[in-house]
Design an enzyme around this catalytic site. Structure first.
Site, mmCIF file in Angstrom:
data_model
loop_
_atom_site.group_PDB
_atom_site.id
_atom_site.type_symbol
_atom_site.label_atom_id
_atom_site.label_comp_id
_atom_site.label_asym_id
_atom_site.label_seq_id
_atom_site.Cartn_x
_atom_site.Cartn_y
_atom_site.Cartn_z
ATOM 1 N N GLU A 177 0.887 -1.172 0.000
ATOM 2 C CA GLU A 177 0.000 0.000 0.000
ATOM 3 C C GLU A 177 0.917 1.211 0.000
ATOM 4 O OE1 GLU A 177 -1.232 3.206 0.972
ATOM 5 O OE2 GLU A 177 -1.734 2.469 2.980
ATOM 6 N N CYS A 187 -2.252 8.928 3.588
ATOM 7 C CA CYS A 187 -1.942 8.423 2.246
ATOM 8 C C CYS A 187 -3.089 8.636 1.264
ATOM 9 C CB CYS A 187 -1.570 6.947 2.302
ATOM 10 S SG CYS A 187 -2.838 5.881 3.005
#
Length: 474
Positions: A220, A254
């Site tokens: 990720e 993020c």
């Protein structure tokens, strides 16, 4: 401000010993039952529920200051909710799946059984250190795996706390946090699966090292998540929603909006709305509701990116009056940037802070062309009630996830997978996808008492030819 501790790193030999112990325990004890997995999830839930104050305090110390409420909402709640969600559905997830059998194998049976991979390694970043530790861990434990966890160096207070809490509740050969473990040594271990959350650059290194052991990875990696306000949508409503996630954790998220597209002629309206909204939420950057940038390096990087953009012609618009960046406590004010161009770092690197560049457009195709010219982002956001436009944006772009009329909330949906695509990552977890990602779908073929295949054993002849012709026609 250095938030690391002076504790010696975990020797590589010790990492190998823990992995060996977990591997041997897996082989000795076999696949855990539903009851055992639920018990482990309940232990994890109890750790979070009974140590909330200690956890929020530790995270705040690691940041220099982080709003208590942000940790409660974006980390504790999502972790607790994720465990409860998995508990309710685990029995169904574990159930063997019946699969169809080829017509010519009459009486045989096919079954797929989800079984644990073995030992899973989890590398956790500092920006949401609890959520990005517990969230993949839920899937790993639910799937019956044993886990080794490496926390970020910048999360030393939380790492030590969680290491102690895990040691009190779980045997090391089942689950442990290895405070001070070296990232390169940890990622080089021959795990049965490795989960990494962090930058694309480090993700590439992780993947190279994991390849030596043929260790499958879930990455990720973030990226520059674009946000679009369509002409049909309220500028004020869009600003209310996107600025919440942009300022949450001081932009160190993020999936935070990284840059914004506004219809031509509506920039001033957005700026006015943004100033009113942000100043109404934070009296100034010294507000206890506003989080610090994690360390000197990250703080200096934001200053450098902003200064470069201004020097190259961008206009900096502070959203809080009389608030300037404070190096003493790493508080960095929310700032809009107009007049940005592609040669600026703010348009090339993931910002990971409370700076929001704004670009204008006349037609949505201009926006789509720009987005498709960049690396695929972890998230893409569109503010529009126009269903045709929503479909067009979704169908003509690629991203890890999409948010319509809000931002970042897709990550907190337990029944949806979370993960990137291309440069923003590979693989996914959360919910049943997390369970399946941490499982081996093991196919089991069970032959009938009498095998139909026996009719086709050599020597081949008329009977074989008749049967194969029939099979090829069906």
């Amino acid at each position: 401000m250095d938030q690391t501790t002076n504790q010696a790193p975990v020797p590589a030999q010790d990492l190998n010993q823990v992995l060996k112990a977990q591997t041997e325990a897996y082989l000795e004890h076999g696949i855990p039952s539903l009851k055992q997995r639920l018990a482990n999830l309940n232990k994890l839930l109890n750790i979070l529920k009974t140590n909330q104050s200690a956890i929020t305090d530790a995270i705040s110390k690691d940041f220099g200051h982080r709003a208590l409420q942000e940790t409660q909402l974006a980390e504790l709640y999502l972790c607790i909710d994720g465990i409860k969600y998995a508990r309710r559905r685990l029995k169904t997830w574990m159930r063997p799946q019946r699969r169809s059998v080829s017509l010519w194998l009459l009486g045989a049976q096919n079954t797929v059984i989800p079984q644990p991979l073995g030992v899973v390694g989890i590398i956790v970043p500092w920006n949401y250190p609890l959520f990005l530790c517990i969230s993949p861990l839920i899937g790993a434990i639910a799937a019956g795996n044993r886990c080794m966890i490496k926390m970020a160096t910048n999360s030393s207070h939380l790492s030590l706390l969680m290491q102690d809490l895990f040691a009190q509740n779980f045997p090391t050969d089942l689950l442990c946090i290895l405070h001070g473990a070296d990232g390169s040594e940890f990622s080089a271990l021959p795990f049965d699966h490795l989960i990494f959350t962090g930058s694309s650059h480090t993700g590439q290194q992780i993947m190279r090292v994991a390849a030596d052991n043929l260790t499958p990875v879930t990455l990720e990696l973030g990226g520059k998540s674009p946000t679009i306000i369509a002409p049909d949508y309220s500028i004020n409503k869009a600003a209310q929603r996107l600025l919440f996630s942009k300022c949450l954790n001081a932009g160190q998220t993020c999936v935070a909006p990284d840059y914004l597209f506004v219809p031509e002629g509506k920039v001033d309206e957005f700026i006015a709305a943004a100033k009113t909204i942000v100043s109404g939420r934070y009296r100034n950057i010294e507000s206890t509701d506003y989080t610090s940038i994690i360390n000197d390096s990250a703080f200096t990087r934001l200053q450098s990116m902003l200064a470069e953009a201004v020097n190259l012609g961008a206009t900096s618009i502070p959203l809080l009056p009389n608030s300037t960046a404070n190096p003493a406590n790493h508080k960095f004010p929310p700032i809009l940037l107009t007049g940005v161009t592609g040669n600026m770092r703010v348009m090339q690197e993931e910002i990971f802070g409370p700076i929001l560049p704004i670009m204008t457009y006349q037609h949505i195709d201009q926006v789509l062309d720009y987005i498709n010219g960049q690396d695929h982002p972890l998230a893409l956001y569109l503010f529009s009630d126009d269903k045709t436009l929503q479909t067009k944006v979704i169908n003509k772009t690629r991203s890890g996830g999409v948010g319509l009329n809000d931002t970042a909330l897709q990550v907190g949906q337990q029944d949806m997978p979370f993960g990137g695509v291309g440069k923003s990552g590979m693989g996914q977890y959360h919910g049943v996808e997390g369970f399946m990602a941490m499982s081996k779908l093991r196919p089991i073929f069970r032959q009938a008492h009498r095998s139909a295949l026996s009719l086709m054993y050599p020597p081949y002849g008329k009977r074989f030819n008749t049967i194969i012709k029939l099979m090829l026609r069906l």
